[in-house]
Design an enzyme around this catalytic site. Structure first.
Site, PDB file in Angstrom:
ATOM      1  N   LYS A  22       0.822  -1.209   0.000  1.00 64.28           N
ATOM      2  CA  LYS A  22       0.000   0.000   0.000  1.00 64.28           C
ATOM      3  C   LYS A  22       0.858   1.262   0.000  1.00 64.28           C
ATOM      4  CE  LYS A  22      -2.988   2.691   3.113  1.00 64.28           C
ATOM      5  NZ  LYS A  22      -1.985   3.658   3.596  1.00 64.28           N
ATOM      6  N   ASN A  23       1.831   1.329   0.912  1.00 65.33           N
ATOM      7  CA  ASN A  23       2.606   2.564   1.042  1.00 65.33           C
ATOM      8  C   ASN A  23       3.489   2.821  -0.175  1.00 65.33           C
ATOM      9  OD1 ASN A  23       1.445   3.084   3.506  1.00 65.33           O
ATOM     10  ND2 ASN A  23       3.104   2.179   4.697  1.00 65.33           N
ATOM     11  N   ARG A  97      -4.474  10.647   2.554  1.00 64.32           N
ATOM     12  CA  ARG A  97      -3.180  11.120   3.040  1.00 64.32           C
ATOM     13  C   ARG A  97      -2.164  11.166   1.906  1.00 64.32           C
ATOM     14  NH1 ARG A  97      -0.896  14.101   7.045  1.00 64.32           N
ATOM     15  NH2 ARG A  97       1.326  13.651   7.138  1.00 64.32           N
ATOM     16  N   ASP A 121      -5.230   8.482   8.601  1.00 66.73           N
ATOM     17  CA  ASP A 121      -5.462   7.981   9.952  1.00 66.73           C
ATOM     18  C   ASP A 121      -5.280   9.075  10.992  1.00 66.73           C
ATOM     19  OD1 ASP A 121      -6.024   5.381   9.236  1.00 66.73           O
ATOM     20  OD2 ASP A 121      -3.936   4.752   9.311  1.00 66.73           O
ATOM     21  N   ASP A 319       4.032   0.877  11.586  1.00 68.24           N
ATOM     22  CA  ASP A 319       2.767   0.299  11.142  1.00 68.24           C
ATOM     23  C   ASP A 319       2.514  -1.092  11.709  1.00 68.24           C
ATOM     24  OD1 ASP A 319       1.963   2.488   9.718  1.00 68.24           O
ATOM     25  OD2 ASP A 319       2.633   1.752   7.773  1.00 68.24           O
ATOM     26  N   MET A 341       6.699   7.259  17.398  1.00 63.98           N
ATOM     27  CA  MET A 341       6.508   8.204  16.296  1.00 63.98           C
ATOM     28  C   MET A 341       5.125   8.836  16.254  1.00 63.98           C
ATOM     29  SD  MET A 341       8.723   6.068  13.456  1.00 63.98           S
ATOM     30  CE  MET A 341       8.583   7.276  12.148  1.00 63.98           C
TER      31      MET A 341
END
Length: 434
Positions: A22-23, A97, A121, A319, A341
């Site tokens: 996904k990223n 995002r 998110d 994640d 983070m």
């Protein structure tokens, strides 16, 4: 709002193939704007965020042709800049995002761009300053219109420059990198993110004719070129999904083989799960997790409680912190989870406590998990998914629990996991989409 109804306590058995990352997809798709030639991308996951970004690119004028399952051809020969002034653009882009990464390629190719403040998110502060500081170092200017929450950038006088990233941001590094590849002169990006997603973007851009060196390190050097051409690119499997499946197997005492993992690209992810006592076997590029009745959390050499914390790559990805936390619930031993983070990512633990987990939320960044060691199972409850990763952590908890659970707001899970209910049902889960 949709929901999952989960009947827990079932052992799963079979094979799972991870989706495309996904990223990585969010960066790679924005990069198609850098050329007028055709770009073919393979292994694109069919998930909400990625599909919405592809639809947004089409609305901008990019031609998209489906070539096969997960494979598309994109042609950005024309981009309709008048679309950026529409309410439709603001609505669609602000819900993603990843839409902020449209600005870098638009600056690089067209010397101008516009994007609304992005969504995503709600996991804590996620400032965008790093992106715009990088753009201004290259000579671009930007304005933020607070009334309608739009960022406008202009880069007709951009030149290569030294760019220090004050935050090791994956999306920030990707954005500045894409702005720099067709900027005249030499750009160096120091303190750059070096996640596999970023390495993949660099490899793709180099195959298009960019000149990027230092790939995989935190110092990238970019020699600007006049134009980029087309290419074909295949995305990595999603390492977050791979980690999620490892945790799922342990929690549900299931025997699962995860196929085609590109293990060399996973960094310390497998070893971090091994610290929880989870057994796994590498079979080529597959990861086999045997059914385990019990697993014990490691301690430090002096017997101290183990801490698992997130860090920029090659550290442990943030994640997967939610997955590590939920997996520790049924381990033997105690674990301190330190989410450095993001300060709101651990707030979902109240649902796990309601299910019977022994967790102390120490502060917004730290939680102590006292493992149950199967002395009693979690119990099914009704809960709401607050974000993508917490949603899947709650799903794993529900699949391991006694009785029935309902998870509301599963649109959050659908943003990051492709047909997760169907794929898990195929190996023995009982998940009903309501």
């Amino acid at each position: 709002m949709s929901s999952f109804k989960i009947t827990g306590g079932k052992k799963l058995k079979g094979e799972l193939t991870p989706q495309g990352a996904k990223n990585e997809a969010l960066q790679i798709l924005c990069a198609v704007l850098l050329t007028k030639e055709a770009v073919i991308i393979n292994n694109i996951p069919s998930i909400r965020d990625v599909n919405k970004l592809m639809e947004l690119l089409e609305d901008m004028g990019v031609k998209r042709t489906k070539l096969g399952e997960g494979s598309y051809k994109f042609e950005a020969s024309e981009v309709h800049f008048d679309y950026f002034e529409t309410d439709s653009y603001k609505e669609k882009a602000s819900s993603l995002r990843g839409s902020i990464m449209l600005l870098g390629p638009m600056l690089g190719r067209f010397a101008k761009g516009k994007a609304p403040r992005p969504g995503g998110d709600k996991i804590g502060r996620r400032p965008l300053d790093t992106h715009f500081v990088g753009f201004t170092k290259l000579g671009a200017t930007f304005e933020y219109e607070a009334g309608d929450a739009f960022y406008t950038v202009e880069g007709s006088k951009m030149e290569g420059a030294y760019v220090w990233m004050d935050e090791i941001s994956v999306t920030g590094t990707a954005n500045v990198l894409m702005a720099a590849v067709m900027t005249k002169g030499t750009t160096t990006i120091y303190n750059a993110a070096c996640e596999p997603y970023l390495q993949q973007l660099c490899k793709m851009l180099n195959s298009m004719g960019a000149k990027i060196s230092g790939v995989g390190s935190n110092l990238l050097t970019i020699e600007g070129v006049e134009e980029l051409g087309g290419c074909e690119h295949t995305m990595l499997p999603d390492m977050i999904e791979i980690g999620s499946f490892i945790g799922l197997a342990a929690m549900t005492k299931s025997e699962i083989t995860i196929k085609d993992c590109k293990i060399k690209e996973l960094g310390i992810i497998p070893d971090t799960f091994r610290k929880l006592g989870i057994q796994m076997e590498f079979r080529g590029d597959d990861i086999h997790i045997p059914a385990q009745e019990n697993y014990e959390i490691n301690t430090l050499i002096d017997g101290s409680i183990l801490t698992i914390y997130d860090a920029p790559w090659p550290g442990f990805t943030p994640d997967l912190i939610s997955i590590i936390l939920v997996t520790a619930i049924q381990a033997k031993g105690t674990l301190l989870v330190h989410q450095k983070m993001f300060e709101s990512r651990l707030f979902f633990v109240d649902k796990l406590i309601d299910m019977g987990a022994q967790i102390i939320l120490c502060d917004p960044h730290r939680a102590t998990v006292v493992g149950l060691n199967r002395h009693h199972n979690l119990r099914g409850i009704r809960m709401t998914s607050p974000d993508i990763r917490a949603g899947v952590a709650l799903l794993i908890a529900a699949l391991s629990a006694d009785g029935t659970s309902i998870i509301d707001n599963i649109e959050q899970i659908d943003r990051g996991y492709q047909f997760i209910d169907e794929r898990l049902n195929a190996i023995g889960a009982n998940i009903v989409r309501l």
